[in-house]
Design a protein around this motif. Structure first.
Motif, PDB file in Angstrom:
ATOM      1  N   UNK A  75     -17.370   7.862 -13.192  1.00 61.49           N
ATOM      2  CA  UNK A  75     -16.395   6.795 -14.019  1.00 61.49           C
ATOM      3  C   UNK A  75     -15.099   7.334 -13.466  1.00 61.49           C
ATOM      4  N   UNK A  76     -14.545   8.995 -13.600  1.00 57.43           N
ATOM      5  CA  UNK A  76     -13.087   8.964 -13.668  1.00 57.43           C
ATOM      6  C   UNK A  76     -12.691   8.385 -12.117  1.00 57.43           C
ATOM      7  N   UNK A  77     -13.603   9.053 -11.278  1.00 54.52           N
ATOM      8  CA  UNK A  77     -13.191   8.018  -9.622  1.00 54.52           C
ATOM      9  C   UNK A  77     -13.826   6.346  -9.660  1.00 54.52           C
ATOM     10  N   UNK A  78     -14.294   5.830 -10.419  1.00 50.90           N
ATOM     11  CA  UNK A  78     -14.922   4.700 -10.580  1.00 50.90           C
ATOM     12  C   UNK A  78     -13.155   4.457 -10.935  1.00 50.90           C
ATOM     13  N   UNK A  79     -12.537   4.541 -11.996  1.00 48.56           N
ATOM     14  CA  UNK A  79     -11.632   4.005 -12.834  1.00 48.56           C
ATOM     15  C   UNK A  79     -10.540   3.931 -12.005  1.00 48.56           C
ATOM     16  N   UNK A  80     -10.436   5.236 -11.322  1.00 46.93           N
ATOM     17  CA  UNK A  80      -9.327   5.660 -10.362  1.00 46.93           C
ATOM     18  C   UNK A  80      -9.124   4.210  -9.116  1.00 46.93           C
ATOM     19  N   UNK A  81     -10.077   3.934  -8.442  1.00 43.04           N
ATOM     20  CA  UNK A  81     -10.474   3.671  -7.789  1.00 43.04           C
ATOM     21  C   UNK A  81     -10.383   1.914  -8.000  1.00 43.04           C
ATOM     22  N   UNK A  82     -10.172   1.630  -8.709  1.00 46.85           N
ATOM     23  CA  UNK A  82      -9.569   0.064  -9.697  1.00 46.85           C
ATOM     24  C   UNK A  82      -8.982  -0.023 -10.219  1.00 46.85           C
ATOM     25  N   UNK A  83      -8.489   0.973 -10.271  1.00 49.06           N
ATOM     26  CA  UNK A  83      -6.986   1.406 -10.848  1.00 49.06           C
ATOM     27  C   UNK A  83      -5.829   0.713  -9.387  1.00 49.06           C
ATOM     28  N   UNK A  84      -6.426   1.546  -8.348  1.00 53.93           N
ATOM     29  CA  UNK A  84      -5.743   1.126  -7.120  1.00 53.93           C
ATOM     30  C   UNK A  84      -6.335   0.276  -6.712  1.00 53.93           C
ATOM     31  N   UNK A  85      -6.908  -0.198  -7.338  1.00 58.43           N
ATOM     32  CA  UNK A  85      -7.126  -1.841  -5.851  1.00 58.43           C
ATOM     33  C   UNK A  85      -6.440  -2.474  -7.228  1.00 58.43           C
ATOM     34  N   UNK A  86      -6.250  -2.728  -8.640  1.00 56.36           N
ATOM     35  CA  UNK A  86      -5.664  -3.403  -9.128  1.00 56.36           C
ATOM     36  C   UNK A  86      -4.240  -3.488  -8.663  1.00 56.36           C
ATOM     37  N   UNK A  87      -3.424  -2.205  -8.594  1.00 56.11           N
ATOM     38  CA  UNK A  87      -2.591  -2.208  -8.216  1.00 56.11           C
ATOM     39  C   UNK A  87      -2.397  -2.538  -6.949  1.00 56.11           C
ATOM     40  N   UNK A  88      -3.009  -2.499  -6.042  1.00 56.29           N
ATOM     41  CA  UNK A  88      -2.488  -3.570  -4.407  1.00 56.29           C
ATOM     42  C   UNK A  88      -2.810  -5.291  -5.142  1.00 56.29           C
ATOM     43  N   UNK A  89      -3.733  -5.489  -5.891  1.00 54.68           N
ATOM     44  CA  UNK A  89      -3.128  -7.186  -6.332  1.00 54.68           C
ATOM     45  C   UNK A  89      -1.455  -7.065  -6.764  1.00 54.68           C
ATOM     46  N   UNK A  90      -1.337  -6.178  -7.423  1.00 56.48           N
ATOM     47  CA  UNK A  90       0.092  -5.989  -8.603  1.00 56.48           C
ATOM     48  C   UNK A  90       0.944  -6.174  -7.309  1.00 56.48           C
ATOM     49  N   UNK A  91       1.032  -5.101  -6.459  1.00 57.93           N
ATOM     50  CA  UNK A  91       1.328  -5.212  -5.582  1.00 57.93           C
ATOM     51  C   UNK A  91       2.005  -6.630  -4.210  1.00 57.93           C
ATOM     52  N   UNK A  92       1.263  -8.033  -4.457  1.00 56.06           N
ATOM     53  CA  UNK A  92       1.208  -9.317  -2.956  1.00 56.06           C
ATOM     54  C   UNK A  92       1.992 -10.107  -4.377  1.00 56.06           C
ATOM     55  N   UNK A  93       2.286  -9.935  -5.857  1.00 58.05           N
ATOM     56  CA  UNK A  93       2.350 -10.806  -6.744  1.00 58.05           C
ATOM     57  C   UNK A  93       4.020 -10.413  -6.911  1.00 58.05           C
ATOM     58  N   UNK A  94       4.290  -8.219  -6.838  1.00 58.94           N
ATOM     59  CA  UNK A  94       5.836  -8.682  -6.593  1.00 58.94           C
ATOM     60  C   UNK A  94       6.591  -9.000  -5.921  1.00 58.94           C
ATOM     61  N   UNK A  95       5.381  -8.889  -4.229  1.00 54.09           N
ATOM     62  CA  UNK A  95       5.682  -8.612  -3.408  1.00 54.09           C
ATOM     63  C   UNK A  95       6.714  -7.292  -2.064  1.00 54.09           C
ATOM     64  N   UNK A  96       5.610  -6.239  -3.557  1.00 52.73           N
ATOM     65  CA  UNK A  96       6.825  -4.604  -2.844  1.00 52.73           C
ATOM     66  C   UNK A  96       6.964  -4.696  -1.248  1.00 52.73           C
ATOM     67  N   UNK A  97       7.819  -4.582  -0.553  1.00 48.11           N
ATOM     68  CA  UNK A  97       7.565  -3.890   0.549  1.00 48.11           C
ATOM     69  C   UNK A  97       8.824  -2.485   0.823  1.00 48.11           C
ATOM     70  N   UNK A  98       7.119  -1.884   0.941  1.00 47.93           N
ATOM     71  CA  UNK A  98       8.110  -0.548   0.846  1.00 47.93           C
ATOM     72  C   UNK A  98       8.177  -0.235   2.175  1.00 47.93           C
ATOM     73  N   UNK A  99       9.826   0.685   2.314  1.00 44.37           N
ATOM     74  CA  UNK A  99      10.181   1.085   3.638  1.00 44.37           C
ATOM     75  C   UNK A  99       9.944   2.514   3.729  1.00 44.37           C
ATOM     76  N   UNK A 100       9.444   3.215   4.642  1.00 47.19           N
ATOM     77  CA  UNK A 100       9.283   4.624   4.618  1.00 47.19           C
ATOM     78  C   UNK A 100      10.783   5.248   4.416  1.00 47.19           C
ATOM     79  N   UNK A 101      11.488   5.263   5.262  1.00 47.22           N
ATOM     80  CA  UNK A 101      13.079   5.967   4.880  1.00 47.22           C
ATOM     81  C   UNK A 101      14.135   6.451   3.950  1.00 47.22           C
ATOM     82  N   UNK A 102      13.183   5.111   2.944  1.00 47.68           N
ATOM     83  CA  UNK A 102      14.474   5.061   1.195  1.00 47.68           C
ATOM     84  C   UNK A 102      13.106   5.363   0.807  1.00 47.68           C
ATOM     85  N   UNK A 103      11.836   6.038   1.191  1.00 47.43           N
ATOM     86  CA  UNK A 103      10.731   6.059   0.235  1.00 47.43           C
ATOM     87  C   UNK A 103      10.739   7.517  -0.608  1.00 47.43           C
ATOM     88  N   UNK A 104      11.390   7.532  -1.772  1.00 49.52           N
ATOM     89  CA  UNK A 104      11.209   8.479  -2.351  1.00 49.52           C
ATOM     90  C   UNK A 104      10.514   9.855  -3.110  1.00 49.52           C
TER      91      UNK A 104
END
Length: 206
Positions: A75-104
């Motif tokens: 269940x730890x693994x399952x919840x984490x995978x689902x969490x990552x999936x949800x964060x991927x959908x949130x990234x679409x909404x926010x329009x996050x385009x990460x830049x490797x050069x400025x990645x903290x």
């Protein structure tokens, strides 16, 4: 030797099959660049090495035989995978385009940790090691040594394949970094990770 060559062939085929780690590596390489794609690769392989060590020490057998431990890890693994999936959908909404050069640095570490957590907390990997590897043991007296060699070989095959994948993705990164394509990647990644998470949650103890 014949057994080992067969093991390498079977391992290569299994590694090539798409899974959560492949999905995360592709997403990291496309969205955040080659460096972060490689960090995700090393996180994935580190998770595999955890299971290799656990299998050699006999801990995986305990996890598989214990319904409670298996369920907790599952269940730890399952919840984490689902969490990552949800964060991927949130990234679409926010329009996050990460830049490797400025990645903290903190964000860069997360690329390593997310795939490490995905693999290390997946009891199916422990089940795989305990059900697949024993078929290739040729000597009971050297079983632990052979277990270790095969586990390390599997990890090496995994890292070589995923690194190749990162470089292949990087060669067409210009097209892949278009906003519409990135949104599609986020959406597909989110859906795949959530499906894997649900499947893992429904996995029964062997």
């Amino acid at each position: 030797m014949d057994n080992y060559l067969l093991f390498l062939t079977m391992s290569l085929l299994l590694v090539i099959l798409p899974g959560p780690d492949t999905t995360l590596v592709i997403q990291s390489a496309v969205i955040s660049g080659k460096k972060n794609g490689l960090l995700t690769v090393f996180g994935s392989v580190s998770g595999v090495l955890v299971h290799t060590t656990a299998a050699v020490l006999g801990l995986s057998a305990i996890i598989v035989k214990s319904a409670l431990l298996f369920s907790i890890l599952k269940y730890i693994g399952a919840i984490y995978l689902i969490y990552l999936g949800v964060m991927s959908f949130i990234a679409i909404k926010k329009g996050n385009n990460h830049n490797e050069a400025v990645q903290p640095k903190k964000a860069q570490k997360s690329f390593f940790l997310q795939d490490f957590t995905t693999n290390a907390s997946n009891p199916k990997v422990a089940v795989f090691f305990l059900t697949f590897l024993p078929h290739f043991i040729t000597s009971k007296e050297q079983a632990l040594f052979q277990f270790l060699i095969m586990g390390l070989s599997y990890a090496l095959i995994t890292i070589l394949w995923l690194i190749l994948l990162v470089f292949l993705v990087s060669t067409i990164s210009g097209w892949l970094k278009k906003p519409a394509v990135q949104n599609m990647i986020h959406g597909c990644t989110g859906a795949v990770l959530m499906i894997f998470g649900i499947r893992l949650a429904l996995e029964k103890q062997p």
